[in-house]
Design a protein around this motif. Sequence first.
Motif, short mmCIF file in Angstrom:
data_model
loop_
_atom_site.label_atom_id
_atom_site.label_comp_id
_atom_site.label_asym_id
_atom_site.label_seq_id
_atom_site.Cartn_x
_atom_site.Cartn_y
_atom_site.Cartn_z
N LEU A 8 0.74 -1.39 -0.14
CA LEU A 8 0.05 -0.04 0.00
C LEU A 8 0.96 1.30 -0.01
CD1 LEU A 8 -2.90 1.27 0.16
CD2 LEU A 8 -2.37 1.15 2.70
N ASP A 9 1.91 1.07 0.80
CA ASP A 9 2.64 2.31 0.88
C ASP A 9 3.57 2.70 -0.58
OD1 ASP A 9 4.26 4.43 2.26
OD2 ASP A 9 6.08 3.23 1.80
N LYS A 10 3.85 1.49 -1.23
CA LYS A 10 4.39 1.81 -2.72
C LYS A 10 3.44 2.27 -3.45
CE LYS A 10 7.84 -2.02 -1.91
NZ LYS A 10 8.33 -3.30 -2.42
N LEU A 11 2.12 1.87 -3.51
CA LEU A 11 1.20 2.17 -4.40
C LEU A 11 0.77 3.76 -4.06
CD1 LEU A 11 -0.73 1.40 -6.41
CD2 LEU A 11 -2.59 1.06 -4.69
N ILE A 12 0.74 4.06 -2.71
CA ILE A 12 0.76 5.43 -2.69
C ILE A 12 1.87 6.35 -3.26
CG2 ILE A 12 0.33 7.19 -0.75
CD1 ILE A 12 -1.18 5.15 0.88
N GLU A 17 4.08 10.30 -7.20
CA GLU A 17 5.03 10.73 -7.64
C GLU A 17 5.15 10.51 -9.39
OE1 GLU A 17 8.61 8.92 -5.78
OE2 GLU A 17 8.13 10.07 -3.98
N LYS A 18 4.54 9.42 -9.67
CA LYS A 18 4.72 8.98 -11.06
C LYS A 18 3.18 9.30 -11.97
CE LYS A 18 8.44 6.77 -10.46
NZ LYS A 18 9.58 7.22 -11.30
N VAL A 19 1.99 9.55 -11.32
CA VAL A 19 0.99 9.81 -11.97
C VAL A 19 0.74 11.41 -12.03
CG1 VAL A 19 -1.57 9.77 -11.89
CG2 VAL A 19 -0.07 7.87 -11.17
N SER A 20 0.60 11.88 -13.29
CA SER A 20 0.31 13.33 -13.66
C SER A 20 -0.89 13.92 -12.83
CB SER A 20 0.21 13.47 -15.01
OG SER A 20 -1.03 13.19 -15.49
N ARG A 21 -0.64 15.47 -12.64
CA ARG A 21 -1.87 16.06 -11.92
C ARG A 21 -3.01 15.81 -12.81
NH1 ARG A 21 -2.08 22.37 -10.69
NH2 ARG A 21 -4.11 22.55 -9.24
#
Length: 333
Positions: A8-12, A17-21
């Motif tokens: 869950l921590d990695k997913l958050i 960080e990786k998904v655009s606004r």
Amino acid sequence: MFNPFNLLDKLIKWYSEKVSRKAKIITAIAFLSFLIGVGLVGYKINDYFEHDPAACMFCHVHDDANKAWAKSKHNVVNCHECHHSTKKDQVVQLYRFAVLGQKKVEPRHGKIIVPWKLCVNCHWETNAKYPEARKINRSRYHAKHMFTEQVECAKCHGYKIHQFLPEERFCNTCHKDKQVHGTGMEKLPCLNCHTDRTKDLRPGRKKCLFCHGEEAVRKELIADGAIDVKFFQPSSATVKKAIKIKVPADAPMQFNCYECHKPHEAVRPDWGNCLNCHVNIPNVGKHGLHVKSMGMKCKECHKPHSWRVTNESAKKECVKCHEYREPRKFIGS
């Protein structure tokens, strides 16, 4: 060892960080829309099962009840306004239908499925949704049975599914010893006689005179609109068949008919019962000669409902046995 919290921590972290606004906004809107959609669907499903009579027919397990409801006065009332069940009960019912294949509702087993507290919502206070519901707040029938005796409404109204007006002799389901004896009265509805107009619900004189009296009495009682006359009015055939009587305004013993007539006990009064009240009469004047020695019945001289022996009646009745004598001499020497 697998740790779901690390995942869950990695997913958050990836999402932040990786998904655009722009993608985050689209995802949030989509997720919110999904929640709203699920909420609306859930609301509609709940509303259907809680407020739509069609939901009760969904399982096809009580067709007779549905048909009776459709013909009843309550066919404008939603099933769930009277029949309340918990979510647990609803799930159990659905499970029995969908999984166990139950196709019929179990018998009531004497249960009261609609408590009186629900009935009074419409039939005691005025309900804005059903303003035409008949009120019982001035009914002595309901005061005695509902409040004093604490009889549930469904014991009289609806003891046959969705048949709310009681049958003609429904009282006998509880009052089993109150059968009627009489010439033509044996099968009369109980409320042809018993009335909401008296405190003890017993027939007042005018109720007896509805059949045995004049048209003026019938018009008066019909205009009064009491429950017994409104819903259990004696038929024209019953009225026509009844023996008509006249009670003179100055006649003695102006009391209720049931003081002498006991329809639950005997066909007609035993005229010997007159002596239950008139205890000393055999010792007055020539009553002893007529009653004790000759075995005459009271009504042979005292005609029912007028009772008083007048000079005119004596000239018709007394002369059948002996020459005319003034009634006043019967008492004195």
